[in-house]
Design a protein around this motif. Structure first.
Motif, PDB file in Angstrom:
ATOM      1  N   ARG A 153     -87.988 -42.960 -58.204  1.00 13.27           N
ATOM      2  CA  ARG A 153     -87.048 -42.052 -58.871  1.00 13.27           C
ATOM      3  C   ARG A 153     -86.481 -42.739 -60.097  1.00 13.27           C
ATOM      4  O   ARG A 153     -86.223 -43.943 -60.064  1.00 13.27           O
ATOM      5  N   HIS A 201     -85.564 -46.668 -54.138  1.00 11.69           N
ATOM      6  CA  HIS A 201     -86.444 -45.691 -54.786  1.00 11.69           C
ATOM      7  C   HIS A 201     -86.520 -45.965 -56.291  1.00 11.69           C
ATOM      8  O   HIS A 201     -87.587 -45.861 -56.893  1.00 11.69           O
ATOM      9  N   ASP A 212     -90.042 -41.772 -49.071  1.00 10.65           N
ATOM     10  CA  ASP A 212     -89.558 -40.880 -48.023  1.00 10.65           C
ATOM     11  C   ASP A 212     -90.759 -40.087 -47.534  1.00 10.65           C
ATOM     12  O   ASP A 212     -91.416 -39.411 -48.329  1.00 10.65           O
ATOM     13  N   GLU A 221     -82.115 -42.625 -41.263  1.00 11.30           N
ATOM     14  CA  GLU A 221     -83.079 -41.979 -42.164  1.00 11.30           C
ATOM     15  C   GLU A 221     -84.489 -42.257 -41.636  1.00 11.30           C
ATOM     16  O   GLU A 221     -85.161 -43.197 -42.055  1.00 11.30           O
ATOM     17  N   TRP A 248     -87.118 -40.986 -42.194  1.00  6.70           N
ATOM     18  CA  TRP A 248     -88.158 -40.724 -43.192  1.00  6.70           C
ATOM     19  C   TRP A 248     -88.302 -41.830 -44.228  1.00  6.70           C
ATOM     20  O   TRP A 248     -89.264 -41.849 -44.974  1.00  6.70           O
ATOM     21  N   HIS A 249     -87.326 -42.746 -44.300  1.00  6.83           N
ATOM     22  CA  HIS A 249     -87.282 -43.726 -45.391  1.00  6.83           C
ATOM     23  C   HIS A 249     -87.992 -45.016 -44.969  1.00  6.83           C
ATOM     24  O   HIS A 249     -87.536 -45.708 -44.056  1.00  6.83           O
TER      25      HIS A 249
HETATM   26 ZN   LIG Z   1     -85.477 -42.888 -49.064  1.00  6.32          ZN
END
Ligand SMILES: [Zn+2]
Length: 113
Positions: free
Chosen positions: A16, A50, A57, A83, A85-86
């Protein structure tokens, strides 16, 4: 017909920009009502793995189940318990397994900057 085997892993978010990370943190502050609570879910642009390109993710749930059991074989470790997903690359996990995840990002020493 033979059914496909294996698990499909989707990358929902990878690298990101700092501007996008700032936007995500502002949205989290709006959603959670305070910066303190938002920081449990969203890092600043300065601290986000990120933004530094070190985190992904992932999904969907069957892939997360699969990775939670086998990710270490590929050096992929869940970083935060809140989290699922991370994931971040931890090459040493191939030999030693993944370190225990932090409860949330506020426990991560890298977030203390
Ligand atoms: Zn993440």
């Amino acid at each position: 017909m033979r059914r496909p085997t294996g698990v499909s892993v989707l990358v929902n978010s990878g690298w990101r920009s700092a501007a996008l990370q700032d936007t995500l943190l502002r949205e989290a502050i709006d959603e959670y009502g305070s910066e303190e609570e938002a920081r449990r879910w969203a890092a600043t642009a300065e601290t986000s793995a990120h933004v530094s390109g070190e985190a992904v993710d992932l999904g969907p749930l069957p892939a997360l189940d699969w990775l939670s059991q086998r990710g270490w074989r590929y050096g992929l470790c869940q970083t935060y318990a809140n989290e699922s997903w991370h994931y971040e690359l931890r090459p040493e996990a191939v030999d030693s397994g993944c370190p225990a995840p932090y409860a949330d990002p506020t426990e991560d020493p890298r977030m203390q900057r």
